[in-house]
Design a protein around this motif. Structure first.
Motif, mmCIF file in Angstrom:
data_model
loop_
_atom_site.group_PDB
_atom_site.id
_atom_site.type_symbol
_atom_site.label_atom_id
_atom_site.label_comp_id
_atom_site.label_asym_id
_atom_site.label_seq_id
_atom_site.Cartn_x
_atom_site.Cartn_y
_atom_site.Cartn_z
ATOM 1 N N ASP A 122 44.390 40.731 26.085
ATOM 2 C CA ASP A 122 43.945 39.338 26.024
ATOM 3 C C ASP A 122 42.515 39.147 26.525
ATOM 4 O O ASP A 122 42.088 38.019 26.783
ATOM 5 C CB ASP A 122 44.890 38.440 26.828
ATOM 6 C CG ASP A 122 44.984 38.859 28.301
ATOM 7 O OD1 ASP A 122 44.405 39.903 28.670
ATOM 8 O OD2 ASP A 122 45.658 38.138 29.071
ATOM 9 N N TRP A 123 41.758 40.231 26.637
ATOM 10 C CA TRP A 123 40.415 40.166 27.220
ATOM 11 C C TRP A 123 39.494 39.238 26.430
ATOM 12 O O TRP A 123 38.880 38.323 26.988
ATOM 13 C CB TRP A 123 39.829 41.576 27.299
ATOM 14 C CG TRP A 123 38.418 41.646 27.788
ATOM 15 C CD1 TRP A 123 37.956 41.294 29.024
ATOM 16 C CD2 TRP A 123 37.273 42.089 27.048
ATOM 17 N NE1 TRP A 123 36.594 41.496 29.108
ATOM 18 C CE2 TRP A 123 36.160 41.989 27.917
ATOM 19 C CE3 TRP A 123 37.092 42.583 25.756
ATOM 20 C CZ2 TRP A 123 34.867 42.355 27.504
ATOM 21 C CZ3 TRP A 123 35.821 42.941 25.347
ATOM 22 C CH2 TRP A 123 34.707 42.832 26.212
ATOM 23 N N ARG A 126 40.596 35.490 26.575
ATOM 24 C CA ARG A 126 40.396 34.820 27.863
ATOM 25 C C ARG A 126 38.922 34.529 28.132
ATOM 26 O O ARG A 126 38.581 33.452 28.654
ATOM 27 C CB ARG A 126 41.005 35.650 28.991
ATOM 28 C CG ARG A 126 42.537 35.615 28.990
ATOM 29 C CD ARG A 126 43.100 36.247 30.242
ATOM 30 N NE ARG A 126 44.559 36.153 30.297
ATOM 31 C CZ ARG A 126 45.224 35.106 30.757
ATOM 32 N NH1 ARG A 126 44.564 34.039 31.196
ATOM 33 N NH2 ARG A 126 46.549 35.106 30.790
ATOM 34 N N GLY A 141 33.445 38.590 34.105
ATOM 35 C CA GLY A 141 34.800 38.872 34.552
ATOM 36 C C GLY A 141 34.819 40.083 35.465
ATOM 37 O O GLY A 141 33.838 40.839 35.530
ATOM 38 N N THR A 167 37.371 33.384 41.956
ATOM 39 C CA THR A 167 37.988 32.215 41.346
ATOM 40 C C THR A 167 37.324 31.868 40.019
ATOM 41 O O THR A 167 36.093 31.908 39.907
ATOM 42 C CB THR A 167 37.897 31.004 42.294
ATOM 43 O OG1 THR A 167 38.439 31.364 43.567
ATOM 44 C CG2 THR A 167 38.660 29.814 41.742
ATOM 45 N N THR A 168 38.133 31.499 39.040
ATOM 46 C CA THR A 168 37.627 31.070 37.739
ATOM 47 C C THR A 168 36.903 29.734 37.859
ATOM 48 O O THR A 168 37.374 28.816 38.543
ATOM 49 C CB THR A 168 38.791 30.935 36.751
ATOM 50 O OG1 THR A 168 39.363 32.232 36.548
ATOM 51 C CG2 THR A 168 38.335 30.364 35.421
ATOM 52 N N CYS A 223 35.490 34.274 34.965
ATOM 53 C CA CYS A 223 36.876 34.221 34.511
ATOM 54 C C CYS A 223 37.646 35.337 35.209
ATOM 55 O O CYS A 223 37.586 36.502 34.784
ATOM 56 C CB CYS A 223 36.963 34.373 32.990
ATOM 57 S SG CYS A 223 38.651 34.253 32.363
ATOM 58 N N GLU A 225 40.685 35.879 35.203
ATOM 59 C CA GLU A 225 41.828 36.352 34.412
ATOM 60 C C GLU A 225 41.417 37.282 33.271
ATOM 61 O O GLU A 225 42.254 37.643 32.445
ATOM 62 C CB GLU A 225 42.591 35.155 33.838
ATOM 63 C CG GLU A 225 43.218 34.245 34.883
ATOM 64 C CD GLU A 225 42.225 33.287 35.525
ATOM 65 O OE1 GLU A 225 42.498 32.807 36.639
ATOM 66 O OE2 GLU A 225 41.168 33.024 34.912
#
Length: 326
Positions: A122-123, A126, A141, A167-168, A223, A225
């Protein structure tokens, strides 16, 4: 100055459908890991058409080209492989980014991953989602370490292996190009050459690029995530490598600040800042060593401060000049 580029391999019907996302992937003497990186890109779960641009930066042996050829020809993933004839990581990036702009007119987002990294499925999704949610022009990221030797795990919390943010959301600036999204408008505004080739063998061309992007008003986000997993060989868990990288980080910091604010008055301010960091390095280092449980990590602030003084006098370790030691 336009980099010398030769496109050697291209997926048939590469622009059907037209890629909206292009992933650029520089490679230098890591053919086996390059295949792992490409295989992780081939299974990306995204509804956005994408292509990969592999930049082979070993113009003689071309092991990366040989490793990527069959995968790219079979569209797993689809894309192209070029040879960036000028040696150096900034030259490789410049070649790939210019090619992405020229070859893919519908490209909206350019992403970067290195040939020692693996992306989760999912890179892409996201990073693009984070760009759209934040409106940022550049999104970074985490590059999470995957140590080849069990003993390397003791350095997991060392600053050279930890992400800059947790943190995003919006952030002041980015530092690394190993996991990043850049909107097309940024590349068009900055223009080639995107990265200054003075940083080819010392690193830091990405940080210098981000500093210039910020000066033009572009915005940054993070990001959390969207990690990639960076393979860390045993060599990079030796004290000599960690020390050299830590000193280099300080040297590059001073070098980039000098380029942004030249002149004798600005230099005095940088020297004062370096002196303040040196004075604070002992208590900060004790705190860091206690928090991470690593005496080696505790040396980091001292090494960065000393590196800044070295950088003021043009002494920066060219870690990328000798790849066998990097």
């Amino acid at each position: 100055m336009q980099e010398a580029i030769t496109i050697e391999v291209r997926t048939p019907r590469l622009r059907e459908p037209e890629p909206r996302v292009v992933v650029t992937l520089p490679t230098f003497r890591r053919p086996e890991h390059l295949r792992r990186t490409l295989q992780s890109l081939a299974v990306q779960a995204t509804d956005r058409p994408f292509a990969v641009v592999v930049m082979e930066n070993e113009a003689e042996a071309r092991e990366g080209l040989a490793a990527a050829r069959s995968l790219i020809e079979a569209a797993t993933p689809r894309g192209l492989v070029l040879v960036a004839h000028a040696r150096g990581n900034c030259s490789a990036y410049n070649a790939g980014w210019a090619t992405a702009l020229a070859e893919f007119p519908a490209m909206e987002h350019l992403l970067v991953i290195d040939d020692d990294e693996v992306a989760p499925p999912d890179w892409i999704a996201r990073l693009v989602a984070a760009a759209e949610a934040t409106g940022a022009d550049l999104v970074g990221g985490p590059q999470l370490p995957d140590f080849e030797t069990p003993s390397g795990a003791r350095y997991r919390r060392h600053p050279v292996f930890t992400p800059h943010y947790d943190t995003t959301g919006p952030v002041p600036i980015l530092y690394s190009s190993g996991n990043v999204l850049i909107r097309r408008r940024v590349l068009e505004a900055m223009g080639p050459p995107f990265l200054d080739t003075a940083f080819n063998f010392v690193g830091g061309g990405d940080s210098d690029f981000y500093t210039r992007c910020r000066a033009k008003g572009f915005r940054f986000a993070w990001c959390a995530e969207a990690p990639v997993y960076e393979t860390v060989p045993a060599r990079r868990t030796e004290f000599s490598w960690i020390n050299a990288r830590s000193l280099r980080n300080g040297s590059l910091s001073a070098m980039i600040e000098a380029r942004s604010n030249p002149g004798p008055t600005a230099r005095l301010r940088r020297l004062a800042k370096s002196a303040a960091l040196l004075a604070a390095s002992a208590p900060r280092g004790i705190a860091l060593g206690w928090r991470t449980g690593s005496p080696v990590a505790g040396l980091y602030h001292l090494q960065v401060a000393l590196g800044r003084f070295l950088g003021e006098f043009g002494k920066i370790n060219e870690q990328y000049r000798r790849p066998e030691q990097n």
